[in-house]
Design a protein around this motif. Structure first.
Motif, PDB file in Angstrom:
ATOM      1  N   CYS A  42       0.828  -1.211   0.000  1.00 13.12           N
ATOM      2  CA  CYS A  42       0.000   0.000   0.000  1.00 13.12           C
ATOM      3  C   CYS A  42       0.860   1.259   0.000  1.00 13.12           C
ATOM      4  N   LEU A  43       1.918   1.272   0.803  1.00  9.15           N
ATOM      5  CA  LEU A  43       2.816   2.429   0.822  1.00  9.15           C
ATOM      6  C   LEU A  43       3.478   2.634  -0.534  1.00  9.15           C
ATOM      7  N   ARG A  46       0.900   4.006  -2.960  1.00  6.22           N
ATOM      8  CA  ARG A  46       0.608   5.415  -2.687  1.00  6.22           C
ATOM      9  C   ARG A  46       1.733   6.297  -3.202  1.00  6.22           C
ATOM     10  N   VAL A  49       1.235   6.703  -6.912  1.00  3.81           N
ATOM     11  CA  VAL A  49       0.128   7.627  -7.174  1.00  3.81           C
ATOM     12  C   VAL A  49       0.580   9.070  -6.976  1.00  3.81           C
ATOM     13  N   GLU A  50       1.259   9.340  -5.865  1.00  2.00           N
ATOM     14  CA  GLU A  50       1.710  10.703  -5.589  1.00  2.00           C
ATOM     15  C   GLU A  50       2.699  11.187  -6.650  1.00  2.00           C
TER      16      GLU A  50
END
Length: 67
Positions: A42-43, A46, A49-50
């Motif tokens: 998940c990290l 993310r 995505v960022e």
């Protein structure tokens, strides 16, 4: 790092099972290990995505300036 740590924990839980530890112990360890591994995924996701959002914002800002 978190993905790698989760992978190591999965191996540790697997070793507990192979060593004949009580079921509750290796199941709990495996559940924790998978939680850490999934948290790492998940990290990582993310972060991707960022990064994409940052690149899109930079591109839009450059186009607005006429570059």
């Amino acid at each position: 790092m978190v993905i790698g740590f989760g992978t190591c924990l999965v191996q540790w839980a697997s070793g507990l099972k192979n060593d004949g530890e009580p079921t509750a112990k290796w199941v709990a360890a495996g559940t924790l290990a998978l939680g850490v591994f999934n948290g790492g995924v998940c990290l990582f996701g993310r972060g991707v995505v960022e990064n994409v959002l940052y690149q899109v914002r930079e591109k839009d800002a450059a186009e607005a300036k006429g570059e």
